[in-house]
Design an enzyme around this catalytic site. Structure first.
Site, PDB file in Angstrom:
ATOM      1  N   LYS A   1       0.834  -1.207   0.000  1.00 33.22           N
ATOM      2  CA  LYS A   1       0.000   0.000   0.000  1.00 33.22           C
ATOM      3  C   LYS A   1       0.869   1.258   0.000  1.00 33.22           C
ATOM      4  O   LYS A   1       0.585   2.221  -0.717  1.00 33.22           O
ATOM      5  CB  LYS A   1      -0.906  -0.008   1.240  1.00 33.22           C
ATOM      6  CG  LYS A   1      -1.715   1.272   1.392  1.00 33.22           C
ATOM      7  CD  LYS A   1      -2.504   1.325   2.691  1.00 33.22           C
ATOM      8  CE  LYS A   1      -1.686   1.866   3.830  1.00 33.22           C
ATOM      9  NZ  LYS A   1      -2.492   2.456   4.910  1.00 33.22           N
TER      10      LYS A   1
ATOM     11  N   CYS B   1      -4.596   8.020  10.222  1.00 32.35           N
ATOM     12  CA  CYS B   1      -4.344   7.380  11.528  1.00 32.35           C
ATOM     13  C   CYS B   1      -4.195   8.401  12.656  1.00 32.35           C
ATOM     14  O   CYS B   1      -3.768   9.520  12.433  1.00 32.35           O
ATOM     15  CB  CYS B   1      -3.036   6.584  11.486  1.00 32.35           C
ATOM     16  SG  CYS B   1      -3.223   4.909  10.950  1.00 32.35           S
TER      17      CYS B   1
ATOM     18  N   ARG C   1       1.825  14.428  12.516  1.00 34.67           N
ATOM     19  CA  ARG C   1       2.530  14.239  11.241  1.00 34.67           C
ATOM     20  C   ARG C   1       2.335  15.502  10.420  1.00 34.67           C
ATOM     21  O   ARG C   1       1.320  15.654   9.758  1.00 34.67           O
ATOM     22  CB  ARG C   1       1.933  13.050  10.492  1.00 34.67           C
ATOM     23  CG  ARG C   1       2.014  11.720  11.225  1.00 34.67           C
ATOM     24  CD  ARG C   1       1.330  10.681  10.376  1.00 34.67           C
ATOM     25  NE  ARG C   1       1.486   9.340  10.890  1.00 34.67           N
ATOM     26  CZ  ARG C   1       1.116   8.260  10.220  1.00 34.67           C
ATOM     27  NH1 ARG C   1       0.571   8.375   9.031  1.00 34.67           N
ATOM     28  NH2 ARG C   1       1.269   7.058  10.727  1.00 34.67           N
ATOM     29  N   PRO C   2       3.258  16.439  10.480  1.00 35.82           N
ATOM     30  CA  PRO C   2       3.016  17.742   9.854  1.00 35.82           C
ATOM     31  C   PRO C   2       3.204  17.717   8.338  1.00 35.82           C
ATOM     32  O   PRO C   2       3.980  16.932   7.814  1.00 35.82           O
ATOM     33  CB  PRO C   2       4.062  18.642  10.506  1.00 35.82           C
ATOM     34  CG  PRO C   2       5.154  17.727  10.926  1.00 35.82           C
ATOM     35  CD  PRO C   2       4.571  16.355  11.116  1.00 35.82           C
ATOM     36  N   VAL C   3       2.465  18.611   7.657  1.00 34.00           N
ATOM     37  CA  VAL C   3       2.602  18.702   6.197  1.00 34.00           C
ATOM     38  C   VAL C   3       3.511  19.869   5.798  1.00 34.00           C
ATOM     39  O   VAL C   3       3.687  20.132   4.619  1.00 34.00           O
ATOM     40  CB  VAL C   3       1.226  18.866   5.503  1.00 34.00           C
ATOM     41  CG1 VAL C   3       0.383  17.628   5.679  1.00 34.00           C
ATOM     42  CG2 VAL C   3       0.504  20.097   5.998  1.00 34.00           C
TER      43      VAL C   3
ATOM     44  N   ILE D   1       9.994   6.619  16.519  1.00 33.99           N
ATOM     45  CA  ILE D   1       9.441   7.305  15.341  1.00 33.99           C
ATOM     46  C   ILE D   1       8.182   8.097  15.673  1.00 33.99           C
ATOM     47  O   ILE D   1       8.090   9.281  15.407  1.00 33.99           O
ATOM     48  CB  ILE D   1       9.127   6.296  14.216  1.00 33.99           C
ATOM     49  CG1 ILE D   1      10.349   5.420  13.934  1.00 33.99           C
ATOM     50  CG2 ILE D   1       8.650   7.020  12.954  1.00 33.99           C
ATOM     51  CD1 ILE D   1      11.389   6.006  13.028  1.00 33.99           C
TER      52      ILE D   1
END
EC number: 2.5.1.7
Length: 421
Positions: free
Chosen positions: A22, A117, A122-124, A330
């Site tokens: 995926k 999730c 989780r920054p863009v 992580i």
């Protein structure tokens, strides 16, 4: 909502086929937008995120043609709108991956800020800063990222990632494929899925070098052409079924996979007492009925031990001989499954980013709830060895990352069935 009911105690034995990855398929699908003709992508896994990505293309006016083997043909020339709407993006973080290709190929894009999730922050911003370095003008307003390429298109740039980001590396690499001049990405992600994407871009006539190292060089080309490409196998699915064999003391052969992309995991399985044999596209694990030994591990970016296999090894340690420490470097909030495993009698202490797991002789079946994709896999593994029945709720998390999990486990002899909620 569907649930899984698993009766523990069966020793797994048999062979299964591994699906396409995926995490390689999603960026490769996004990269089809770069082409100036139809592109065919094969070995796609039959998963919700893949269908969502294909649906997103449909919403943009592209009509993908899908065959029964889940090979898809996409012709980006038929695109009508350059907007990725919130109702599709919110269910799948990876839709941010269309941002780079759209700006590079069509000069503009509007992509909703993503969902996905519930793990950590989780920054863009890396995606945005990378495109800005190539000359794009970007505004974030009303929950949308609105990007425009400068006159004459994106320009090659040197960009340093201050944190290693897989999707960030992929997005900027795709944009750079059609930019004017050379781009150099430093501190780039080294994951095999990044290499697979680079190979796909090159199959369309791109010029990407150094993928798999922390410095990737991309020489932009005028155009990318039609191509036929097969997505790499899923290393996390591969690892999950190998751990399933290990926890049950069984023997499993996984086919259509690649042992070279899983070395850190195979090492830990050997340490746990497994006999492992490999061929070019298969791996066989045999525990000879033994109980595994506990292992210590620390997650880190590829080629070290993958964070997406951490939960499965907590399940292994939970029934192993001895005590093992699992350190997660992580993501934050990645021990949510531990509290569900406590309900099954697991002895696990969480201290900050470390889980200390002391193996018990037997877990007990219990009703539990999946909290995220990989955590849910660990509950399935624990249920396979627990005494009695385990009912796993919210399994839509599992379905996001594992194709036909109950069918594949049934083929190996597990007592597992899906019941509608």
């Amino acid at each position: 909502m569907d649930k899984l009911i698993i009766t523990g105690g069966a020793r797994l034995d048999g062979e299964i086929r591994i699906s396409g990855a995926k995490n390689a398929a999603l960026p490769i699908l996004a990269a089809t937008l770069l082409a100036d003709g139809p592109v065919t992508v094969g070995n796609l896994p039959h998963l919700h995120d893949i269908t969502t990505m294909i649906e997103l293309f449909g919403r943009m006016g592209i009509e993908p043609v899908i065959d029964e083997k889940l090979s898809v043909e996409i012709d980006p020339r038929t695109i009508k709108t350059l907007v990725a709407p919130y109702e599709l993006v919110k269910t799948m973080r990876a839709s941010i991956l269309v941002l780079g290709p759209m700006v590079a190929r069509f000069g503009e894009a509007e992509v909703a800020l993503p969902g996905g999730c519930a793990i950590g922050s989780r920054p863009v911003d890396l995606h945005i800063r990378g495109l800005e370095a190539m000359g794009a003008k970007i505004e974030v307003e009303g929950g949308y990222i609105k990007a425009k390429a400068p006159e004459g298109g994106l320009r090659g740039a040197h960009f340093f990632f201050d944190t290693v980001s897989v999707t960030g590396t992929e997005n900027i690499m795709m944009a750079a494929a059609l930019a004017k001049g050379r781009s150099v990405l430093q501190n780039a992600a080294r994951e095999p899925e990044v290499v697979d994407l680079a190979n796909f871009i090159n199959a369309m006539g791109g010029n990407v070098q150094g993928a798999g190292t922390d410095t990737i060089t991309i020489d932009g080309v005028e155009r990318l052409h039609s191509a036929n490409y097969r997505v790499m196998p899923d290393r996390i699915e591969t690892g999950t079924y190998l751990v399933a064999a290990a926890v049950t003391g069984g023997r499993v052969k996984v086919k259509d996979t690649d042992p070279t992309i899983l070395e850190a995991v195979l090492e830990k399985l050997k340490e746990a007492g497994a006999d492992i044999n490999t061929g070019e596209d298969w791996i066989e694990l045999d525990m000879h009925g033994k109980r595994p030994k506990a292992v210590n591990l620390r997650t880190a970016p590829y080629p070290a031990f993958p964070t997406d296999m951490q939960a499965q090894f907590i399940s292994l340690n939970a029934i192993a001989e001895g005590t093992g420490a699992v350190i997660e470097t992580i993501f934050e909030n990645r021990f949510m499954h531990v509290y569900e495993m406590h309900r099954m009698g697991a002895q696990i202490q969480v201290e900050g980013n470390t889980a200390i797991v002391t193996g018990v002789k037997a877990l007990k079946g219990a009703p539990v709830m999946a909290t995220d994709l990989r955590a849910s896999a660990s509950l399935v593994l624990s249920a396979l060895v627990a005494e009695g029945d385990t009912l796993i709720d919210r399994i839509y998390h599992i379905d996001r990352g594992y194709e036909c999990i109950e069918e594949k486990l049934q083929m190996l002899g597990a007592k597992i069935r899906r019941v509608p909620g």
